[in-house]
Write an enzyme that holds these catalytic residues in place. Sequence first.
Site, PDB file in Angstrom:
ATOM      1  N   PRO A   2       0.742  -1.085   0.051  1.00 33.66           N
ATOM      2  CA  PRO A   2      -0.065  -0.082  -0.103  1.00 33.66           C
ATOM      3  C   PRO A   2       0.738   1.283   0.070  1.00 33.66           C
ATOM      4  CG  PRO A   2      -0.034  -0.751   2.207  1.00 33.66           C
ATOM      5  CD  PRO A   2       1.153  -1.378   1.429  1.00 33.66           C
ATOM      6  N   GLU A   3       0.491   2.104  -0.906  1.00 39.10           N
ATOM      7  CA  GLU A   3       1.155   3.553  -0.755  1.00 39.10           C
ATOM      8  C   GLU A   3      -0.023   4.199  -0.635  1.00 39.10           C
ATOM      9  OE1 GLU A   3       3.579   4.131  -4.087  1.00 39.10           O
ATOM     10  OE2 GLU A   3       4.123   2.097  -4.438  1.00 39.10           O
TER      11      GLU A   3
END
Length: 278
Positions: A2-3
Amino acid sequence: MPELPEVETIARSLREGTAEQPSILNCQIERVKLFWQRTLAEPAPTKLSHLIKGRKITDVGRRGKFLMICLGEVTLQIHLRMSGDLLIRMGDFPPDKHDRLILWLRNASGETLQLVFNDPRKFGRVWATSDPQRVLSALGPEPLDAALTPTIFYESLIRRKRLLKPLLLDQTFLAGLGNIYTDEVLHLAKLHPLRRSDSLKEDEAERLLAAIRSVLTEGIARNGASIDWVYRGGEFQNHFRVYGRAGQPCPECGTPITRIVVGQRGTHVCERCQPYFG
DNA sequence: CCTGAAACCTGTCTGC
DNA sequence: TGCAGACAGGTTTCAG
């Protein structure tokens, strides 16, 4: 996984609900089970249940790559790191192999749902604390916050004399970019990942900030990027310019994309669109 | 202050 | 089919 766009997508889906699942706002925590001790950064594992059981979820948000789940005086802060995911299961099910923490919730209709932190690689961390700012204290600015002006951004680039890509990945410099979005941003900005941050001119810094905002905004609009087995729902992976496209043509000029290593991270670059000069 | 290497972990894929 | 090695969306710590 996840960014910033993936974390933002998860925060929104938990806060607002989706076609498949209701919002978790106003749900009460009825039961807590931790399956992997090191997942919990704070407090000590024996104190978690006492700290959060019986509390209601008052808000869900994001800061950098941290998910923020407010429980009144206490906040759950969740960092998904490489392989973490936060998902809802409607009903009461036995845990999956990679579930690390499960909260059993009851909503206003009396339904039971599970808020599940699933994390195959066990790098993710959860904090339950009454002082959430302490955990976030080292984070740099939010890239989409208008308070970050081109001038401020330019001056901070000049001040830090570092390679561009590792600097953009540094969460104390800017909060939210990861390996995928950084490669996409640098290609859109036509800047080489090995450029020194103090070599940028003002117009290049302005271009870089605009590219950061453009790529992150598109990522959020597409509900993030789904790659491999972890994240589900997003479709930004179908629109990558360079990431994971080594050997394939640059969308701007057709030159084959090159894969290099920068700061131990796989890095994708069009050597023609992003020329490197010292 | 900066960089690179290693550590924390498990799973997938490639090549022999 | 088996097995070794490379690689993976992140961060922290340590050596130079």
